[in-house]
Write a protein that holds these residues in place. Structure first.
Motif, PDB file in Angstrom:
ATOM      1  N   PHE A  26       0.887  -1.102   0.174  1.00  0.00           N
ATOM      2  CA  PHE A  26      -0.426   0.109   0.035  1.00  0.00           C
ATOM      3  C   PHE A  26       0.681   1.550  -0.394  1.00  0.00           C
ATOM      4  CE2 PHE A  26      -2.992   2.962   1.949  1.00  0.00           C
ATOM      5  CZ  PHE A  26      -4.043   3.224   1.203  1.00  0.00           C
ATOM      6  N   ASP A  27       1.145   2.373  -0.635  1.00  0.00           N
ATOM      7  CA  ASP A  27       1.495   3.052  -1.196  1.00  0.00           C
ATOM      8  C   ASP A  27       0.580   4.512  -0.472  1.00  0.00           C
ATOM      9  OD1 ASP A  27       2.171   5.914  -1.791  1.00  0.00           O
ATOM     10  OD2 ASP A  27       2.988   5.506  -3.899  1.00  0.00           O
ATOM     11  N   GLU A  28       0.865   4.993   0.735  1.00  0.00           N
ATOM     12  CA  GLU A  28       0.169   5.491   1.809  1.00  0.00           C
ATOM     13  C   GLU A  28       0.491   7.264   0.939  1.00  0.00           C
ATOM     14  OE1 GLU A  28       1.595   7.800   5.006  1.00  0.00           O
ATOM     15  OE2 GLU A  28       3.662   6.039   5.053  1.00  0.00           O
ATOM     16  N   LEU A  29       0.955   7.516  -0.436  1.00  0.00           N
ATOM     17  CA  LEU A  29       0.455   8.643  -0.745  1.00  0.00           C
ATOM     18  C   LEU A  29      -0.652   9.186  -1.907  1.00  0.00           C
ATOM     19  CD1 LEU A  29       4.487   9.990  -1.030  1.00  0.00           C
ATOM     20  CD2 LEU A  29       2.149  10.258   0.538  1.00  0.00           C
ATOM     21  N   ARG A  30      -0.406   7.932  -2.161  1.00  0.00           N
ATOM     22  CA  ARG A  30      -1.484   7.698  -3.645  1.00  0.00           C
ATOM     23  C   ARG A  30      -2.328   6.910  -3.487  1.00  0.00           C
ATOM     24  NH1 ARG A  30       3.260   5.645  -8.493  1.00  0.00           N
ATOM     25  NH2 ARG A  30       4.016   4.785  -6.292  1.00  0.00           N
ATOM     26  N   VAL A  42      11.955  -0.018  -1.446  1.00  0.00           N
ATOM     27  CA  VAL A  42      12.962   1.077  -0.871  1.00  0.00           C
ATOM     28  C   VAL A  42      11.993   2.320  -1.564  1.00  0.00           C
ATOM     29  CG1 VAL A  42      14.863   2.366  -2.250  1.00  0.00           C
ATOM     30  CG2 VAL A  42      14.664  -0.207  -2.370  1.00  0.00           C
ATOM     31  N   ARG A  43      11.382   1.910  -2.370  1.00  0.00           N
ATOM     32  CA  ARG A  43      10.729   3.754  -2.938  1.00  0.00           C
ATOM     33  C   ARG A  43      10.471   4.072  -1.173  1.00  0.00           C
ATOM     34  NH1 ARG A  43       9.357   5.610  -7.525  1.00  0.00           N
ATOM     35  NH2 ARG A  43       8.783   3.125  -8.002  1.00  0.00           N
ATOM     36  N   GLN A  44       8.883   2.457  -0.568  1.00  0.00           N
ATOM     37  CA  GLN A  44       8.214   3.243   0.259  1.00  0.00           C
ATOM     38  C   GLN A  44       8.751   2.978   1.777  1.00  0.00           C
ATOM     39  OE1 GLN A  44       4.465   3.917   0.350  1.00  0.00           O
ATOM     40  NE2 GLN A  44       5.066   3.648  -2.553  1.00  0.00           N
ATOM     41  N   HIS A  45       9.679   2.223   1.354  1.00  0.00           N
ATOM     42  CA  HIS A  45      11.036   2.536   2.898  1.00  0.00           C
ATOM     43  C   HIS A  45      10.885   4.734   2.922  1.00  0.00           C
ATOM     44  CE1 HIS A  45      10.410  -1.608   3.961  1.00  0.00           C
ATOM     45  NE2 HIS A  45      10.973  -1.633   4.603  1.00  0.00           N
ATOM     46  N   LYS A  62       6.123  14.251  -4.520  1.00  0.00           N
ATOM     47  CA  LYS A  62       5.516  14.156  -5.419  1.00  0.00           C
ATOM     48  C   LYS A  62       6.498  12.802  -6.360  1.00  0.00           C
ATOM     49  CE  LYS A  62       4.355  14.720 -10.283  1.00  0.00           C
ATOM     50  NZ  LYS A  62       4.128  16.328 -10.935  1.00  0.00           N
ATOM     51  N   ILE A  63       5.509  12.085  -7.124  1.00  0.00           N
ATOM     52  CA  ILE A  63       5.745  10.444  -7.178  1.00  0.00           C
ATOM     53  C   ILE A  63       5.770  10.346  -8.444  1.00  0.00           C
ATOM     54  CG2 ILE A  63       5.793   7.559  -6.778  1.00  0.00           C
ATOM     55  CD1 ILE A  63       5.048   7.991  -4.025  1.00  0.00           C
ATOM     56  N   GLU A  64       7.202   9.881  -9.014  1.00  0.00           N
ATOM     57  CA  GLU A  64       6.861   9.461 -10.212  1.00  0.00           C
ATOM     58  C   GLU A  64       6.546  10.738 -10.863  1.00  0.00           C
ATOM     59  OE1 GLU A  64       4.727   5.149 -11.013  1.00  0.00           O
ATOM     60  OE2 GLU A  64       7.045   5.047 -10.671  1.00  0.00           O
ATOM     61  N   GLY A  65       6.944  11.797 -11.269  1.00  0.00           N
ATOM     62  CA  GLY A  65       6.307  12.291 -12.182  1.00  0.00           C
ATOM     63  C   GLY A  65       7.820  12.921 -13.092  1.00  0.00           C
ATOM     64  N   GLY A  66       6.272  13.329 -14.684  1.00  0.00           N
ATOM     65  CA  GLY A  66       6.899  13.253 -15.377  1.00  0.00           C
ATOM     66  C   GLY A  66       8.228  14.729 -15.898  1.00  0.00           C
ATOM     67  N   LEU A  67       9.045  14.103 -16.486  1.00  0.00           N
ATOM     68  CA  LEU A  67       9.749  15.665 -17.282  1.00  0.00           C
ATOM     69  C   LEU A  67      10.293  15.002 -18.695  1.00  0.00           C
ATOM     70  CD1 LEU A  67      13.177  15.294 -17.154  1.00  0.00           C
ATOM     71  CD2 LEU A  67      12.483  14.113 -15.398  1.00  0.00           C
ATOM     72  N   THR A  68      11.029  15.845 -19.586  1.00  0.00           N
ATOM     73  CA  THR A  68      11.145  15.726 -20.890  1.00  0.00           C
ATOM     74  C   THR A  68      12.634  15.660 -21.087  1.00  0.00           C
ATOM     75  OG1 THR A  68       9.752  16.309 -21.554  1.00  0.00           O
ATOM     76  CG2 THR A  68      11.211  16.148 -22.803  1.00  0.00           C
ATOM     77  N   LEU A  69      13.406  14.772 -21.250  1.00  0.00           N
ATOM     78  CA  LEU A  69      14.862  14.926 -21.249  1.00  0.00           C
ATOM     79  C   LEU A  69      15.647  14.881 -22.880  1.00  0.00           C
ATOM     80  CD1 LEU A  69      17.822  15.465 -19.914  1.00  0.00           C
ATOM     81  CD2 LEU A  69      17.896  13.680 -18.793  1.00  0.00           C
ATOM     82  N   ASN A  70      16.217  15.880 -23.674  1.00  0.00           N
ATOM     83  CA  ASN A  70      16.347  14.871 -24.740  1.00  0.00           C
ATOM     84  C   ASN A  70      15.511  15.278 -25.676  1.00  0.00           C
ATOM     85  OD1 ASN A  70      19.543  16.091 -23.865  1.00  0.00           O
ATOM     86  ND2 ASN A  70      19.687  14.302 -23.181  1.00  0.00           N
ATOM     87  N   SER A  71      14.514  15.582 -25.881  1.00  0.00           N
ATOM     88  CA  SER A  71      13.036  15.133 -26.570  1.00  0.00           C
ATOM     89  C   SER A  71      12.668  14.025 -25.817  1.00  0.00           C
ATOM     90  CB  SER A  71      13.447  15.285 -28.045  1.00  0.00           C
ATOM     91  OG  SER A  71      13.675  16.376 -28.530  1.00  0.00           O
TER      92      SER A  71
END
Length: 150
Positions: A26-30, A42-45, A62-71
């Motif tokens: 269970f992810d308490e943030l999401r 590891v992430r949940q710890h 914020k978990i798993e946010g998107g970004l664009t790098l070199n298109s």
């Protein structure tokens, strides 16, 4: 199927359930169950440690946010903001079996070219590295511990 192992982080009462052959955590943030992978373990710890140990407000993580790098679309593992909406921490998590190498630091550094976050965290749950970026001085320093939220 991944079997959870003890990490070099404070233990917590993770909500783990079995769904057929899969384990879910269970992810308490999401507020939902996720497939328990080594990286998710590891992430949940870290989420638990950031909230309960380092006093980072859960609403600013914020978990798993998107970004664009070199298109190319990429995903950051975790970003923490301050109350003004500025990014203050960028984290990259690896599975416990994955050694933290120069490549992991290069990955988070590439992401940080987009985000420009002053505090970086790289961890596989067993080894943790913390780095403060001084953009104005064009230098960085490794830290012995991750600062608590201020």
């Amino acid at each position: 199927m991944f079997t959870p192992i003890p990490l070099n982080l404070p233990a917590y009462a993770a909500n783990i359930q079995r769904d057929g052959a899969k384990l879910l955590i269970f992810d308490e943030l999401r507020k939902k169950q996720l497939v328990l992978t080594p990286e998710e373990w590891v992430r949940q710890h870290w989420i638990n440690h950031l909230i309960h140990g380092k006093r980072y407000p859960r609403s600013l993580i914020k978990i798993e946010g998107g970004l664009t790098l070199n298109s190319m679309p990429r995903r950051t593992d975790l970003v923490v903001y301050d109350t003004q909406g500025n990014k203050i921490l960028l984290a990259e998590f690896k599975a416990p079996a994955v050694k933290i190498t120069q490549a992991a630091f290069e990955q988070v550094a590439r992401y940080n070219m987009v985000h420009r976050v002053p505090l970086l965290l790289v961890s596989n749950g067993l080894q943790h590295y913390y780095c403060r970026i001084h953009f104005d001085e064009e230098r960085f320093e490794f830290l012995a511990d991750l600062p608590s939220y201020r």
